[in-house]
Design a protein around this motif. Sequence first.
Motif, short mmCIF file in Angstrom:
data_model
loop_
_atom_site.label_atom_id
_atom_site.label_comp_id
_atom_site.label_asym_id
_atom_site.label_seq_id
_atom_site.Cartn_x
_atom_site.Cartn_y
_atom_site.Cartn_z
N VAL A 38 -31.95 36.97 -36.89
CA VAL A 38 -30.99 38.06 -36.89
C VAL A 38 -31.51 39.18 -37.78
O VAL A 38 -32.19 38.93 -38.77
CB VAL A 38 -29.58 37.60 -37.36
CG1 VAL A 38 -29.62 37.10 -38.79
CG2 VAL A 38 -28.56 38.71 -37.19
N ASP A 39 -31.21 40.41 -37.39
CA ASP A 39 -31.59 41.59 -38.17
C ASP A 39 -30.46 42.59 -38.08
O ASP A 39 -29.75 42.66 -37.07
CB ASP A 39 -32.89 42.19 -37.62
CG ASP A 39 -33.56 43.12 -38.61
OD1 ASP A 39 -33.13 43.18 -39.79
OD2 ASP A 39 -34.52 43.80 -38.22
N LEU A 40 -30.27 43.36 -39.12
CA LEU A 40 -29.27 44.41 -39.15
C LEU A 40 -29.99 45.73 -39.32
O LEU A 40 -30.66 45.96 -40.32
CB LEU A 40 -28.29 44.18 -40.31
CG LEU A 40 -27.17 45.19 -40.49
CD1 LEU A 40 -26.27 45.23 -39.26
CD2 LEU A 40 -26.35 44.85 -41.73
N VAL A 41 -29.90 46.60 -38.29
CA VAL A 41 -30.54 47.91 -38.31
C VAL A 41 -29.44 48.94 -38.20
O VAL A 41 -28.76 49.03 -37.18
CB VAL A 41 -31.54 48.05 -37.15
CG1 VAL A 41 -32.17 49.43 -37.16
CG2 VAL A 41 -32.60 46.97 -37.21
N THR A 44 -26.22 48.18 -36.25
CA THR A 44 -26.45 47.32 -35.09
C THR A 44 -26.98 45.96 -35.54
O THR A 44 -27.95 45.88 -36.29
CB THR A 44 -27.47 47.97 -34.13
OG1 THR A 44 -26.99 49.25 -33.73
CG2 THR A 44 -27.69 47.11 -32.90
N VAL A 45 -26.32 44.90 -35.08
CA VAL A 45 -26.79 43.55 -35.32
C VAL A 45 -27.64 43.14 -34.13
O VAL A 45 -27.21 43.27 -32.98
CB VAL A 45 -25.61 42.57 -35.49
CG1 VAL A 45 -26.12 41.15 -35.65
CG2 VAL A 45 -24.75 42.98 -36.68
N ILE A 46 -28.86 42.67 -34.38
CA ILE A 46 -29.77 42.24 -33.34
C ILE A 46 -30.05 40.76 -33.54
O ILE A 46 -30.54 40.35 -34.59
CB ILE A 46 -31.09 43.04 -33.38
CG1 ILE A 46 -30.80 44.54 -33.25
CG2 ILE A 46 -32.04 42.56 -32.28
CD1 ILE A 46 -31.99 45.42 -33.58
N VAL A 47 -29.71 39.96 -32.52
CA VAL A 47 -29.91 38.52 -32.58
C VAL A 47 -30.90 38.14 -31.49
O VAL A 47 -30.73 38.53 -30.33
CB VAL A 47 -28.58 37.77 -32.35
CG1 VAL A 47 -28.80 36.27 -32.44
CG2 VAL A 47 -27.52 38.22 -33.35
N VAL A 48 -31.92 37.38 -31.86
CA VAL A 48 -32.89 36.87 -30.89
C VAL A 48 -32.82 35.35 -30.95
O VAL A 48 -33.02 34.76 -32.00
CB VAL A 48 -34.32 37.37 -31.19
CG1 VAL A 48 -35.30 36.78 -30.20
CG2 VAL A 48 -34.37 38.89 -31.18
#
Length: 82
Positions: A38-41, A44-48
């Motif tokens: 998970v990353d927070l940009v 926006t939360v981006i989950v792979v």
Amino acid sequence: MTLEQFTREDGQVARQYEYDDETVVAVDFGAARTDASVDLVDDTVIVVVDDDQYEFELPVDADDAHTFMQNGVLTVEMEGHR
């Protein structure tokens, strides 16, 4: 952000908890999902997870958001959101 984004397709279990000063969202992708990140940009939360990618915007009134992934469970902690 809506919990339906995670539960409608793959059957993940998602919960939202409201506390006095924060909201916590937890999504269980399954402990077998070892390639989860998970990353927070910005907002926006981006989950792979394996070969799938999920992106969602945090609510406008969410302050000081924190995200982490442990044992296949995504946790998003947001202060100020009600």
